[in-house]
Design an enzyme around this catalytic site. Structure first.
Site, PDB file in Angstrom:
ATOM      1  N   GLN A   1      -5.315   3.839  18.407  1.00 23.39           N
ATOM      2  CA  GLN A   1      -6.292   3.662  17.343  1.00 23.39           C
ATOM      3  C   GLN A   1      -7.250   2.531  17.701  1.00 23.39           C
ATOM      4  OE1 GLN A   1      -3.748   5.338  13.560  1.00 23.39           O
ATOM      5  NE2 GLN A   1      -4.499   3.298  13.464  1.00 23.39           N
TER       6      GLN A   1
ATOM      7  N   ASN B   1       0.815  -1.223   0.000  1.00 25.30           N
ATOM      8  CA  ASN B   1       0.000   0.000   0.000  1.00 25.30           C
ATOM      9  C   ASN B   1       0.848   1.272   0.000  1.00 25.30           C
ATOM     10  OD1 ASN B   1       0.897  -0.053   2.620  1.00 25.30           O
ATOM     11  ND2 ASN B   1      -1.092  -0.484   3.552  1.00 25.30           N
TER      12      ASN B   1
ATOM     13  N   ARG C   1       3.131   7.469  11.531  1.00 26.02           N
ATOM     14  CA  ARG C   1       2.553   6.975  12.778  1.00 26.02           C
ATOM     15  C   ARG C   1       2.292   8.157  13.708  1.00 26.02           C
ATOM     16  NH1 ARG C   1       1.128   3.307  10.312  1.00 26.02           N
ATOM     17  NH2 ARG C   1       1.689   1.115  10.528  1.00 26.02           N
TER      18      ARG C   1
ATOM     19  N   HIS D   1      -7.533   6.266  10.021  1.00 23.44           N
ATOM     20  CA  HIS D   1      -6.392   5.624   9.341  1.00 23.44           C
ATOM     21  C   HIS D   1      -6.874   4.873   8.081  1.00 23.44           C
ATOM     22  CE1 HIS D   1      -2.405   3.270  10.128  1.00 23.44           C
ATOM     23  NE2 HIS D   1      -2.533   3.651   8.867  1.00 23.44           N
TER      24      HIS D   1
HETATM   25  P1  NDP Z   1      10.392   1.643   4.165  1.00 21.58           P
HETATM   26  O1  NDP Z   1      10.972   0.615   5.060  1.00 21.58           O
HETATM   27  O2  NDP Z   1      10.474   1.478   2.701  1.00 21.58           O
HETATM   28  O3  NDP Z   1      11.025   3.080   4.480  1.00 21.58           O
HETATM   29  C1  NDP Z   1      11.294   3.538   5.747  1.00 21.58           C
HETATM   30  C2  NDP Z   1      12.428   4.521   5.613  1.00 21.58           C
HETATM   31  O4  NDP Z   1      12.602   5.156   6.873  1.00 21.58           O
HETATM   32  C3  NDP Z   1      13.748   3.862   5.249  1.00 21.58           C
HETATM   33  O5  NDP Z   1      14.301   4.528   4.148  1.00 21.58           O
HETATM   34  C4  NDP Z   1      14.578   4.056   6.512  1.00 21.58           C
HETATM   35  O6  NDP Z   1      15.922   4.296   6.271  1.00 21.58           O
HETATM   36  C5  NDP Z   1      13.988   5.329   7.049  1.00 21.58           C
HETATM   37  N1  NDP Z   1      14.280   5.567   8.447  1.00 21.58           N
HETATM   38  C6  NDP Z   1      14.521   4.659   9.432  1.00 21.58           C
HETATM   39  N2  NDP Z   1      14.789   5.310  10.582  1.00 21.58           N
HETATM   40  C7  NDP Z   1      14.704   6.635  10.316  1.00 21.58           C
HETATM   41  C8  NDP Z   1      14.884   7.791  11.102  1.00 21.58           C
HETATM   42  N3  NDP Z   1      15.216   7.727  12.391  1.00 21.58           N
HETATM   43  N4  NDP Z   1      14.727   8.999  10.506  1.00 21.58           N
HETATM   44  C9  NDP Z   1      14.420   9.090   9.204  1.00 21.58           C
HETATM   45  N5  NDP Z   1      14.255   8.011   8.410  1.00 21.58           N
HETATM   46  C10 NDP Z   1      14.378   6.796   8.967  1.00 21.58           C
HETATM   47  O7  NDP Z   1       8.885   1.822   4.629  1.00 21.58           O
HETATM   48  P2  NDP Z   1       7.659   2.457   3.850  1.00 21.58           P
HETATM   49  O8  NDP Z   1       8.117   3.662   3.127  1.00 21.58           O
HETATM   50  O9  NDP Z   1       6.920   1.418   3.109  1.00 21.58           O
HETATM   51  O10 NDP Z   1       6.737   2.856   5.097  1.00 21.58           O
HETATM   52  C11 NDP Z   1       7.178   3.805   6.031  1.00 21.58           C
HETATM   53  C12 NDP Z   1       6.228   3.868   7.201  1.00 21.58           C
HETATM   54  O11 NDP Z   1       4.965   4.381   6.762  1.00 21.58           O
HETATM   55  C13 NDP Z   1       5.868   2.502   7.818  1.00 21.58           C
HETATM   56  O12 NDP Z   1       6.814   2.114   8.775  1.00 21.58           O
HETATM   57  C14 NDP Z   1       4.531   2.779   8.450  1.00 21.58           C
HETATM   58  O13 NDP Z   1       4.717   3.259   9.765  1.00 21.58           O
HETATM   59  C15 NDP Z   1       3.939   3.888   7.588  1.00 21.58           C
HETATM   60  N6  NDP Z   1       2.833   3.393   6.761  1.00 21.58           N
HETATM   61  C16 NDP Z   1       1.601   3.969   6.918  1.00 21.58           C
HETATM   62  C17 NDP Z   1       0.519   3.511   6.196  1.00 21.58           C
HETATM   63  C18 NDP Z   1      -0.830   4.150   6.316  1.00 21.58           C
HETATM   64  O14 NDP Z   1      -1.818   3.524   5.959  1.00 21.58           O
HETATM   65  N7  NDP Z   1      -0.918   5.384   6.786  1.00 21.58           N
HETATM   66  C19 NDP Z   1       0.641   2.367   5.278  1.00 21.58           C
HETATM   67  C20 NDP Z   1       2.000   1.922   5.094  1.00 21.58           C
HETATM   68  C21 NDP Z   1       3.030   2.389   5.853  1.00 21.58           C
HETATM   69  P3  NDP Z   1      17.006   3.220   5.806  1.00 21.58           P
HETATM   70  O15 NDP Z   1      16.269   1.956   5.424  1.00 21.58           O
HETATM   71  O16 NDP Z   1      17.666   3.909   4.662  1.00 21.58           O
HETATM   72  O17 NDP Z   1      17.873   3.029   6.999  1.00 21.58           O
END
Ligand code: NDP
Length: 386
Positions: free
Chosen positions: A315, A148, A286, A334
């Site tokens: 939630q 998603n 989140r 959400h």
């Molecule tokens: P990914 O795992 O693809 O991306 C997460 C990114 O966050 C990675 O690039 C990671 O960095 C980076 N990251 C980790 N720690 C930090 C930090 N301290 N500061 C800044 N960046 C950081 O996940 P997605 O993009 O698929 O999803 C991200 C989040 O979105 C999920 O964890 C979830 O909480 C939320 N989400 C919400 C949804 C909704 O319905 N509202 C649905 C799907 C997701 P690196 O890997 O480079 O270390």
């Protein structure tokens, strides 16, 4: 035979199934990074485009599970000591939950779930599971990575435009029979020329940057790992070494990092102090990434011109949650990651993970968050246990 305990959001108050607006959803073959969409074996237990994320939809899993001799319990009753979830948890082998209506698997609950082997997130984001405790108890945590991500990225673009152009209040004037143009436009701007930054440029964050580029904004990002020079060039994006450096220059800030202990409350009074007056903050990642009351204070003081998002804590949010009533908000429940299009993919991915688990085949590494007592797969890149 396994007992599968599945927590889903309640059915529509207007009844199930709903009357669908369209006959189907587009069939997406793959994701922008080359990853393939879920590929479960055999027929799906639902038609793509059907509402399967609610209790009666059962993620389309009943036929598959029961025909293989497993028991499926589906409930939305997840909170409080005597909830259906708590009553079934001690003898559940698998828990399935969605972030939209999360069954919080705390350390206390995990300690009681003696038979639990798999905590499966139908969607993305497994912070409702205490990952450290799951690792300690040898529980595998998996989610349907990328299912998603684009749904959420589209929601971010919608919320950005909606806040900056003052869409929701203007719509309300029209719906109420008014024609108050001056009232509507007193807080309405173009995004063109603004500085737009995302904190985290993972699957969703990068998709957001790509979708915002055609609006002729200046793009910025912070992520622990820098994007490739090719992608930075494609986007003409400025990399920041810290989130603090980014928020000082951006007009719109988007949060897209996972929630884990050290990202909790990253946006507090101190962070808001660094932002430009009249910034917009979008949070579909989140709720707990932000200090709840600091957000309200920033809106009331004018530091923030708007806050929109679809993630809260807890939630479902209580009716008196201040984010329901604070000024200049564009909150939704959400929903961004549970469009009917997204449900098709994450329900298919849930079935794929279950089939791998029961057939003792490896679960795709990109779906793994915790495995073998530690962070694994995607979890090892995106999460920290402390
Ligand atoms: P990914 O795992 O693809 O991306 C997460 C990114 O966050 C990675 O690039 C990671 O960095 C980076 N990251 C980790 N720690 C930090 C930090 N301290 N500061 C800044 N960046 C950081 O996940 P997605 O993009 O698929 O999803 C991200 C989040 O979105 C999920 O964890 C979830 O909480 C939320 N989400 C919400 C949804 C909704 O319905 N509202 C649905 C799907 C997701 P690196 O890997 O480079 O270390």
């Amino acid at each position: 035979m396994a007992k599968v305990l599945c927590v889903l959001y309640p059915d529509p108050v207007t009844g199930y199934p709903p009357k669908y607006a369209r006959n189907n959803v587009p069939d997406i073959k793959g994701y922008p990074n080359g990853q393939t969409v879920p590929s479960p074996e055999g027929p799906l237990g639902f038609k793509p485009g059907e509402l399967v994320g609610c209790v009666s939809g059962e993620l389309g899993l009943r036929k598959y599970l029961e025909s293989h001799g497993h028991e499926l319990v589906v409930t939305s009753d997840k909170d409080g000591a005597d909830s259906t979830f708590d009553r079934h948890l001690p003898d559940a082998d698998i828990v399935i939950s969605q972030p939209f209506w999360p069954a919080y698997l705390t350390a206390e609950r995990l300690a009681k779930a003696k038979k639990l082997k798999l905590a499966l997130t139908a969607g993305i984001g497994s912070d409702h599971v205490d990952l450290k405790a799951a690792a300690k108890h040898g529980v595998t945590v998996a989610e349907v990575t990328f299912s998603n991500s684009i749904s959420v990225a589209e929601h971010v673009v919608m919320m950005t435009l909606s806040l900056v152009r003052n869409y929701l209040p203007s719509h309300q004037y029209a719906a109420n029979g008014g024609w108050n143009i001056a009232d509507c436009v007193s807080r309405s701007y173009d995004v063109e020329g603004m500085h737009f930054g995302t904190i985290a440029a993972g699957r969703i964050g990068l998709a957001v940057l790509r979708r915002m580029k055609p609006f002729d904004v200046h793009l910025h990002y912070y992520d622990p790992h820098r994007l490739s020079p090719e992608i930075e060039k494609e986007l003409n994006a400025t990399y920041h070494e810290t989130p603090m450096s980014l928020v000082k220059v951006c007009d719109v800030v988007n949060l897209q990092m996972p929630l884990y202990p050290s990202t909790e409350h990253m946006f507090d009074d101190k962070m808001f102090d660094l932002m430009k007056r009249g910034s917009y903050l979008i949070n579909t990642a989140r709720g707990k990434l932000c200090d709840r009351d600091a957000v309200v204070r920033a809106l009331e003081s004018g530091k923030l011109a708007g806050y929109a998002g679809d993630v809260w804590y807890p939630q479902p949010a209580p009716v008196d949650h201040p984010w329901r009533r604070m000024p200049y908000e564009g909150m939704t429940p959400h929903i961004s990651g549970t469009s009917l299009s997204a449900q098709y993919r994450y329900a298919s991915g849930t079935l794929e993970i279950l089939q791998c688990f029961f057939d003792k085949r490896p679960i795709r590494s990109e779906y793994l968050i915790v495995d073998g007592g530690n962070l694994a797969g995607t979890g090892a890149g995106s999460y920290k246990l402390d």
